[in-house]
Scaffold this active site. Structure first.
Site: not given
Length: 399
Positions: A378, A255, A144
């Site tokens: 994150e 999330n 990602f």
């Protein structure tokens, strides 16, 4: 009456004693079964090797198919060969995986929550059919690519750009701290376009894509992080994720990953506590086990208090997610609190092990190092603090 020390080899009894408020009783039989299956996998496939993997800075890519068979890749996704399990079941799996190592749990998160989650939510049916079954089985690996050298906490400032050229898209730019790219077959790349931020499925062997492993590292050594350079990388129109428009798309994936961290950090913390407790029960100084001294007991009690609070928080958020009511602010609170406390537990556990605590065969030093990365990715502590600050005051303080 004479005190009887607990048996350091009876791990089940030690865990039962640490569950002071009875969290295990709040789980369903199905949830406990998932937890126990993943725990057994970690005990058999990760614990015997993790110190060596960490020392050699080696990511065990051969585990991918086994993790697919375990049913933890894209665990909460439905259809296309995905397991379709609940959020709480995924959380329990993340906890047990990170009790083995943060890098292994991170692989599951990058593959399942970030890459597969983006394809599942924003991709075409053809993209889903092509990639999701292979990724769920661990027969292929995906990464990602959002973060850039100059755009970490502020992805809106990304400079990677995609332009149309006939029926193709041409991508140019750089990404940094991209997990798994050097072992992946597919990259989910986010880029600015004339129509805002869009997502693209880019094969990692595409001409013009250069992948560099970032090393040496003092953290997440049994994982792999990379930098990507895209120099006029050409992909067909079918590579575009058709439903992904704007930063809302990658933020939704983030999330999902943050939810896993809420649980995963508890695994690293619990493993550190258990290592410290077992050592304290075995280690004798001044004629008695150090577990019998007041200062050691205070350290152990403080760890369990935070572990129990963190587990209740994670379970509450998991139930909310399964009910469809979980909010980004709640995820930020969970990630901020549980990771912060987990680092403290790992560090304190290391002190109980004394000099032996710096040996890689003892987990707390590895967990403490890994959690520094978990604390950063994150969303840093600062970012989640500002998310919560905006939630409380209504005023954004990012700029």
């Amino acid at each position: 009456m004479t005190d009887a020390a607990r048996d350091p080899d009876d791990l089940d009894a030690l865990r039962e004693a640490a569950d002071v408020v009875g969290i295990d009783g709040l789980l369903t039989d199905a949830e406990r079964a998932v937890r126990d299956r993943v725990r057994a996998f970690v005990d058999a496939e990760i614990r015997p090797h993790i110190a060596e993997w960490f020392d050699r800075a080696r990511f065990p890519v051969e585990l991918a198919p086994a993790l697919g068979r375990l049913g933890v890749l894209g665990m909460t996704l439905e259809g296309y060969g995905c397991p379709g399990r609940s959020a709480v079941e995924y959380g329990l799996a993340a906890l047990e995986l990170e009790a083995g190592d943060s890098g292994i749990r991170t692989f599951v998160s990058v593959q399942g929550s970030l890459a597969m989650g983006s394809i599942h939510r924003w991709g075409s049916d053809e993209q889903k059919q092509e990639w999701l079954p292979r990724l769920a089985a661990g027969d292929a690996i995906a990464c990602f690519a959002l973060t850039e050298p100059g755009a970490g906490s502020d992805p809106a400032s990304m400079t990677t750009h995609a332009r149309r050229d006939g029926d193709d898209w041409v991508l140019t730019g750089a990404k940094r701290w991209i997990g798994l790219a050097s072992v992946a077959q597919l990259a989910v790349v986010w880029a600015q376009t004339d129509d805002g931020v869009r997502g693209f499925l880019v094969p990692t062997d595409a001409p013009g894509l250069e992948i560099t492993v970032l090393e040496p590292k003092g953290s997440m050594r049994a994982s792999v992080q990379t930098q990507l350079r895209l120099d006029d990388v050409r992909v067909p129109a079918s590579a575009l994720l058709p439903e992904a428009r704007g930063l809302r798309a990658p933020f939704a994936a983030l999330n999902e990953a943050r939810f896993g961290i809420v649980w995963g950090a508890l695994g690293a913390a619990r493993d550190s506590y258990e290592a410290a407790l077992r050592h304290a029960l075995r280690r004798e100084q001044f004629g008695r086990p150090i577990a019998g001294f007041q200062l050691t007991q205070r350290k152990l009690v403080d760890m369990v208090v935070e572990l129990q609070k963190g587990a209740l928080l994670a379970l509450h958020l998991g139930r909310a997610k399964d009910a469809g009511t979980l909010t980004p602010a709640q995820i930020s609170l969970g990630k901020l609190s549980n990771v912060r406390e987990a680092i403290g537990i790992a560090r304190e556990a290391r002190t109980i092990l004394g000099g032996d605590g710096v040996l890689l065969e003892n987990a707390p030093i590895r967990h403490a190092a890994n959690l520094e990365s978990v604390r950063t990715y994150e969303g840093t502590d600062e970012v989640h603090t500002l998310v919560l600050g905006q939630h409380l005051t209504g005023l954004g303080a990012f700029r």
